[in-house]
Design a protein around this motif. Structure first.
Motif, short mmCIF file in Angstrom:
data_model
loop_
_atom_site.label_atom_id
_atom_site.label_comp_id
_atom_site.label_asym_id
_atom_site.label_seq_id
_atom_site.Cartn_x
_atom_site.Cartn_y
_atom_site.Cartn_z
N ALA A 89 0.88 -1.22 -0.01
CA ALA A 89 -0.03 0.05 0.02
C ALA A 89 0.94 1.26 -0.22
N ILE A 128 -0.73 -6.34 5.47
CA ILE A 128 -0.90 -5.07 4.56
C ILE A 128 -0.32 -3.81 5.02
N GLY A 130 0.93 0.13 5.36
CA GLY A 130 0.32 1.10 5.24
C GLY A 130 0.99 2.29 5.80
N LEU A 135 -0.36 -3.99 8.84
CA LEU A 135 -1.47 -4.35 9.74
C LEU A 135 -1.51 -6.01 9.44
N ALA A 152 -10.47 -4.42 4.91
CA ALA A 152 -9.38 -3.81 5.48
C ALA A 152 -8.42 -3.37 4.26
N ARG A 156 -7.91 0.96 3.82
CA ARG A 156 -6.46 1.64 4.11
C ARG A 156 -6.35 2.96 3.59
#
Length: 301
Positions: A89, A128, A130, A135, A152, A156
């Motif tokens: 991300a 994930i 971010g 996460l 989720a 984000r």
């Protein structure tokens, strides 16, 4: 085609679910047990050979001799599998000039992996990245848990351009603690540095599918005059005179070489490679990849 950015998270989840319960089912032919990178490499147990379905090259001759009935070797990829989605991300993913941004394409790719592996009753988890860190969502079974992972990913926050706190390499290093062999789907544009060695380390222990997201403007520049480009990973700006044909040609050549290097690094690291573009029918490209893996593995995807 509807883009995820035009929808609320709830609508986007419903849209993705419909893609993989209607459209993909109509495009797939045969029994697809999941989105695995291959038939697996670790022998586990055997079962009776099924003519027309099993590859004769996988016959277990010892078990066949003991039972006098043809048996084939099963590998870990055919049994219950834990799938981990590693979703990049970073700021460079918040870009797109095709049908969608790369961040939406990444969520679509994550949904493809999730829905296709969830059909086999596998556990699914996610890491994930971010702006606030990484996460970590534990691996569990069930459609509700799968949708919570996708929610989720959709929810984000965007990352501001500039030096990133957490790199793709950092996210991959968080997988060191995984004990059980798993399928790891890494979804990224792979434009930053430092992910090659961590990816190779993960691939030594797990099956890895690297899903590369690409936008057409990353491959060639349109002749639109003076264009201001911003490097999302560093925040650096540069004025580019795109009317210059030779500059556009040098850009296209450099971009082509960069993508070739990314592909080579992924394959040298021991991972399967799937490239998706924001200006293409990415669902069809996923299905084509799945069909190719089925062909290579002798009828089992």
């Amino acid at each position: 085609m509807t883009t995820l950015g035009e929808l609320t998270p709830e609508q986007a989840l419903r849209h993705l679910e419909l893609l993989f319960t209607r459209r993909v089912d109509g495009m797939l032919q045969g029994d697809h047990r999941g989105l695995n990178t291959g038939p697996g490499t670790e022998p586990d147990r055997t079962r009776v050979y099924e003519p027309g379905s099993d590859d004769v090259r996988r016959i277990d001759w010892n078990a066949t001799a003991r039972t006098t009935v043809p048996h084939v070797r099963l590998t870990e990829a055919e049994r219950e599998l834990t799938t981990w989605i590693v979703l990049d991300a970073s700021a460079s993913m918040d870009f797109g000039t095709g049908r969608m941004e790369k961040r939406d394409l990444a969520v679509g790719a994550a949904a493809a992996v999730a829905f296709l592996t969830e059909r086999s009753g596998n556990r699914i988890g996610a890491h994930i990245s971010g702006p606030d860190g990484i996460l970590r969502i534990p691996a569990r079974t069930g459609r509700r848990h799968l949708l919570s992972i996708l929610y989720a990913a959709l929810d984000r926050p965007r990352v501001a351009a500039g030096p990133q706190r957490h790199s793709l390499g950092d996210t991959l290093r968080t997988l060191r603690s995984l004990r059980r062999r798993a399928l790891v789907a890494v979804v990224s544009d792979f434009l930053e540095d430092g992910w090659e060695r961590p990816l190779r380390a993960v691939a030594r222990q797990h099956q890895v599918l690297a899903v590369e997201t690409v936008d057409p403007r990353e491959l060639e520049l349109p002749p639109v005059g003076l264009l201001t480009l911003v490097d999302p990973e560093t925040g650096r700006r540069r004025e580019v005179p795109t009317q210059a044909r030779r500059l556009r040609e040098r850009y296209a050549a450099a971009a082509l070489e960069q993508r070739a290097q990314i592909k080579q690094a992924i394959r040298a690291g021991g991972a399967a490679h799937l490239r998706l573009r924001t200006d293409r029918d990415w669902v069809r490209d996923v299905v084509r990849h799945l069909a190719e893996q089925q062909r290579r593995s002798g009828g089992v995807a």
